[in-house]
Design a protein around this motif. Sequence first.
Motif, PDB file in Angstrom:
ATOM      1  N   LEU A 103       0.878  -1.134   0.119  1.00  0.00           N
ATOM      2  CA  LEU A 103       0.151  -0.042  -0.072  1.00  0.00           C
ATOM      3  C   LEU A 103       1.041   1.194  -0.179  1.00  0.00           C
ATOM      4  N   SER A 197      -7.468  -7.579  -2.971  1.00  0.00           N
ATOM      5  CA  SER A 197      -7.377  -7.491  -1.540  1.00  0.00           C
ATOM      6  C   SER A 197      -6.350  -8.041  -0.962  1.00  0.00           C
ATOM      7  N   GLU A 199      -4.721  -9.195   2.888  1.00  0.00           N
ATOM      8  CA  GLU A 199      -4.989  -9.677   4.356  1.00  0.00           C
ATOM      9  C   GLU A 199      -3.708 -10.422   4.650  1.00  0.00           C
ATOM     10  N   ASN A 232      -9.254  -6.785   5.185  1.00  0.00           N
ATOM     11  CA  ASN A 232      -9.070  -5.396   6.010  1.00  0.00           C
ATOM     12  C   ASN A 232      -8.658  -4.148   5.094  1.00  0.00           C
ATOM     13  N   LYS A 233      -8.056  -4.624   3.755  1.00  0.00           N
ATOM     14  CA  LYS A 233      -7.411  -3.640   3.007  1.00  0.00           C
ATOM     15  C   LYS A 233      -7.759  -3.873   1.593  1.00  0.00           C
ATOM     16  N   GLN A 235      -6.390  -2.786  -2.439  1.00  0.00           N
ATOM     17  CA  GLN A 235      -5.550  -1.768  -3.105  1.00  0.00           C
ATOM     18  C   GLN A 235      -5.937  -1.679  -4.850  1.00  0.00           C
ATOM     19  N   GLY A 268      -5.153   3.013  -1.923  1.00  0.00           N
ATOM     20  CA  GLY A 268      -5.579   2.446  -0.768  1.00  0.00           C
ATOM     21  C   GLY A 268      -6.861   2.423  -0.083  1.00  0.00           C
ATOM     22  N   ASP A 270      -9.264   1.427   3.379  1.00  0.00           N
ATOM     23  CA  ASP A 270      -9.240   0.617   4.525  1.00  0.00           C
ATOM     24  C   ASP A 270     -10.788  -0.010   5.001  1.00  0.00           C
TER      25      ASP A 270
END
Length: 535
Positions: A103, A197, A199, A232-233, A235, A268, A270
């Motif tokens: 990220l 994604s 993780e 949780n993230k 990109q 990015g 969140d």
Amino acid sequence: MIFWERTATKKASRNEDSQPMENRGWEKAIFAQKLPDEFTNKVMLALEEVEIEPAQSISAPSKSSVRIEANDTSIAAQIQRSRMAKRAWRLKVLGASAAAILLAGSTLLYTQPTLAEMVRSLFAKDAYVDQGMQQAQQSGFVQISGASAVDQGYVLKVNEVIADSTRLIIGIDVYDAKGNVQNGEIDHATADFNLFSIEKGNVRDVSYERRTGGNQTTNRIEFDFMRPVLSNKLQLNVQIKNLRLYGDKLNEDASAITIKGDWSLVVGADLAKAKEHTLLTPIHQLYETPSGIQIHMQGASRTPSGGSLEFTTKLTSEAAGRAVDGQSGFHKLKFHLEDEQGSWLGGNDEFEIGRRSELERWSGVTQWFYHFNHFAYDKEKIRFVLDSYVIRERSEESVTFDPAVTSAEHPAIFEGSGDKLLLEGLRIGPDPNNPKSDQILALIPFGGTITNNIAEDTWKAVDENGKEYSIHVGGGIATDRYGAHSLGDVRFVVDGLKQMPKQLTLKRTIVSRQYMDADWSFDIPQTGTKGVIPE
């Protein structure tokens, strides 16, 4: 003064086969909503004392603009000068290759835009704002990104990001070297968008459907996920190769300057906060239709910007015996949602861009995922109602007739699978819709009644010598909100038939059989647990 262009681009994971696309328009039905007038009025009043930097002009505005007094410099007057028009779009299927991804390029903050920022924003007066976006903005789920790229003297900057487990929305603005905002439009046909994604160091492609739109200055890009994202993230890697700069982007006749370059953005998102405010509701409703589809309703979710409904289907052994491709044969449900008073909220054919389904080949189970831009079932009672269902089946239905003696007064009758077609003979000659064309067409006009969408079926014709001709349906077929079909001015077009045969047999070999015998509905529970994974 808004425009919203619905491009449906399915970006498939490198581990998945792309699925066929179907039409849908959910937010057009009930969930498309601008900011309320009361909110807009407060913003406009507050902005009256804010000095706003005008957009860089490329060419003179169109004379068709709304007339405004020259000395009226209020923000409301500035916004009124924008006019609505459609923008061109093209579809593009994009692939992705995942490497080691970090990220970078942006710092994310959760905030609501200031009043000055609202003028150039996803939430501006002249922007398309659906109800889910509005709720996310009011609840503080707009992330501010610092991602930017510079080339050819122009800066592309991502200011706002909305993201949860069902979709990602970003806004991209264009600035010149002096920081002046431009009426810039991204050329989506030559751009690349790759979504991942992330993780615990694991990087995976995310399949999506892309839609584009925006306002005078902000390019809105929405990525609707084909499956819920549980990480949780996120990109998003963006590569833009062409920009179009307008004097008035909302005037479809305005001239544009094309700037070629290479702008690479890493955006990015969140999802951790959104996951904490997502309601996950198990449903566990089971139903088997009279003609052979087993349905397992798994659950619903309400996210900060919308929600989703998930279920599985499987053909019974008897239905699989009728279906083309057996157990893995094509089938689908037609359903709608209604409120506590029984009022229509929307049907799945209205909001379905693509068939968001995935077949598990060993079990024969198909997983379905429907995303909504507003799905507040925890705040209002919503009822699921199954209207009908379709199974694509093999068929041996046919009718043989003599074209010389068949007419509207003495039609040949094709009957089967709930359809009754009255064939009015065979006409061979120039295209009636284009008399100047040299093309010769063989047409079979017909009327009657239908249960199925016969344009989705497979037809062929066979003459007295056994020669086969492919057939397609031309003309109009109307479908009401519950899935019932009716005929307009329609005809069969027999491809390649140039001379009148003595005998012709019309055959249907595959029928997308629609069954109206379902009787199933239920209320979606209003409770659940927080998060994106069942406890």
